[in-house]
Design a protein around this motif. Sequence first.
Motif, PDB file in Angstrom:
ATOM      1  N   SER A 131       0.821  -1.208   0.000  1.00  0.00           N
ATOM      2  CA  SER A 131       0.000   0.000   0.000  1.00  0.00           C
ATOM      3  C   SER A 131       0.852   1.254   0.000  1.00  0.00           C
ATOM      4  CB  SER A 131      -0.963   0.006   1.184  1.00  0.00           C
ATOM      5  OG  SER A 131      -0.274   0.040   2.412  1.00  0.00           O
ATOM      6  N   GLY A 132       0.250   2.308  -0.544  1.00  0.00           N
ATOM      7  CA  GLY A 132       0.928   3.590  -0.609  1.00  0.00           C
ATOM      8  C   GLY A 132      -0.011   4.666  -1.100  1.00  0.00           C
ATOM      9  N   ASN A 133       0.542   5.844  -1.255  1.00  0.00           N
ATOM     10  CA  ASN A 133      -0.226   7.011  -1.687  1.00  0.00           C
ATOM     11  C   ASN A 133       0.070   7.332  -3.145  1.00  0.00           C
ATOM     12  OD1 ASN A 133       0.864   7.939   1.435  1.00  0.00           O
ATOM     13  ND2 ASN A 133      -1.320   7.679   1.059  1.00  0.00           N
ATOM     14  N   ALA A 134      -0.704   8.273  -3.683  1.00  0.00           N
ATOM     15  CA  ALA A 134      -0.476   8.738  -5.049  1.00  0.00           C
ATOM     16  C   ALA A 134      -0.960  10.169  -5.174  1.00  0.00           C
ATOM     17  CB  ALA A 134      -1.201   7.847  -6.050  1.00  0.00           C
ATOM     18  N   VAL A 135      -0.302  10.930  -6.055  1.00  0.00           N
ATOM     19  CA  VAL A 135      -0.705  12.304  -6.343  1.00  0.00           C
ATOM     20  C   VAL A 135      -0.666  12.523  -7.853  1.00  0.00           C
ATOM     21  CG1 VAL A 135      -0.033  13.322  -4.130  1.00  0.00           C
ATOM     22  CG2 VAL A 135       1.665  13.104  -5.941  1.00  0.00           C
ATOM     23  N   THR A 136      -1.606  13.297  -8.351  1.00  0.00           N
ATOM     24  CA  THR A 136      -1.660  13.607  -9.779  1.00  0.00           C
ATOM     25  C   THR A 136      -0.761  14.803 -10.083  1.00  0.00           C
ATOM     26  OG1 THR A 136      -3.941  12.809  -9.895  1.00  0.00           O
ATOM     27  CG2 THR A 136      -3.174  14.203 -11.703  1.00  0.00           C
ATOM     28  N   TYR A 137       0.101  14.636 -11.074  1.00  0.00           N
ATOM     29  CA  TYR A 137       0.974  15.729 -11.511  1.00  0.00           C
ATOM     30  C   TYR A 137       0.319  16.529 -12.637  1.00  0.00           C
ATOM     31  CZ  TYR A 137       4.859  18.028 -13.923  1.00  0.00           C
ATOM     32  OH  TYR A 137       5.659  18.942 -14.537  1.00  0.00           O
ATOM     33  N   SER A 138      -0.276  15.828 -13.618  1.00  0.00           N
ATOM     34  CA  SER A 138      -0.881  16.550 -14.730  1.00  0.00           C
ATOM     35  C   SER A 138      -1.965  15.700 -15.383  1.00  0.00           C
ATOM     36  CB  SER A 138       0.175  16.936 -15.778  1.00  0.00           C
ATOM     37  OG  SER A 138       0.689  15.779 -16.416  1.00  0.00           O
ATOM     38  N   VAL A 139      -2.858  16.390 -16.097  1.00  0.00           N
ATOM     39  CA  VAL A 139      -3.892  15.753 -16.909  1.00  0.00           C
ATOM     40  C   VAL A 139      -3.835  16.400 -18.288  1.00  0.00           C
ATOM     41  CG1 VAL A 139      -6.346  15.249 -17.169  1.00  0.00           C
ATOM     42  CG2 VAL A 139      -5.343  15.416 -14.872  1.00  0.00           C
TER      43      VAL A 139
END
Length: 264
Positions: free
Chosen positions: A248-256
Amino acid sequence: MKLKKYHVDAFTNTLFGGNPACVIPLNEWLADPVLIDITKENNLAETVFFIPVGDKFHIRWFTPEIEMDLCGHATLAAAHVIKKHLNYKGNVIRFASLSGELFVVCSEDNYVLDFPARMPVKSKLPSIISASLNIQPKEIYKARDYVLVYESEDDILALSPDKNKLEEIDLGQGGIVCTAKGKSADFVSRFFTPGASVFEDPVTGSAHCSLIPFWSRRLNKSEMLAYQLSARKGVLFCKDIGERVNISGNAVTYSVGEIYLDNI
């Protein structure tokens, strides 16, 4: 044809950390050469594609060179996109893949991957790999990847494999994971992929399919904290559940963004 493209940093809660992946939802599969060309154009270690199939998603992972049988950070990134950007209502996302059925349990920005365990067995180190290493391992194991066990976290940080020498060996979909007991984590690792466009993978979820059962038995504990000590660094919360592992871990969006495929 116009496709959405999401650039996500996985196994981190801060931008520019963890492992970046491009995530591209599809309604139907494009030809494999097109998928490879898109991956090359994205110029990241992994691009993940998926299509909805009933109550699951059929998922495929590509490097700029080959299709992979399993990829942890890109699966986490795909789950993040499905949950946060495509507004999936459930908390359990099911994937059909080359490695069988996979599950991701979503909670806030945390994602728990349910993956197959791949316990490594004792092995011998090919001379090419040995010659490329500035520090030799204490123990050698093999599953999909070579698992090289070192004396200390300091050894892992000091490793500087000779990329040019390693280009002479073909490990297929596998790589070389170097690991040791950690100082502030239960265990640490780094991962190298000979012949790949990205030589050192920042955070390698699939390698933990072997690292988790290995260290679970070595440390006599089922729940562990792991750090991958690349320049970008990754944090993985690990659990050994027998024939499966939870990562398990986290995630963040950089771009779309958008991809235009009008002229292919």
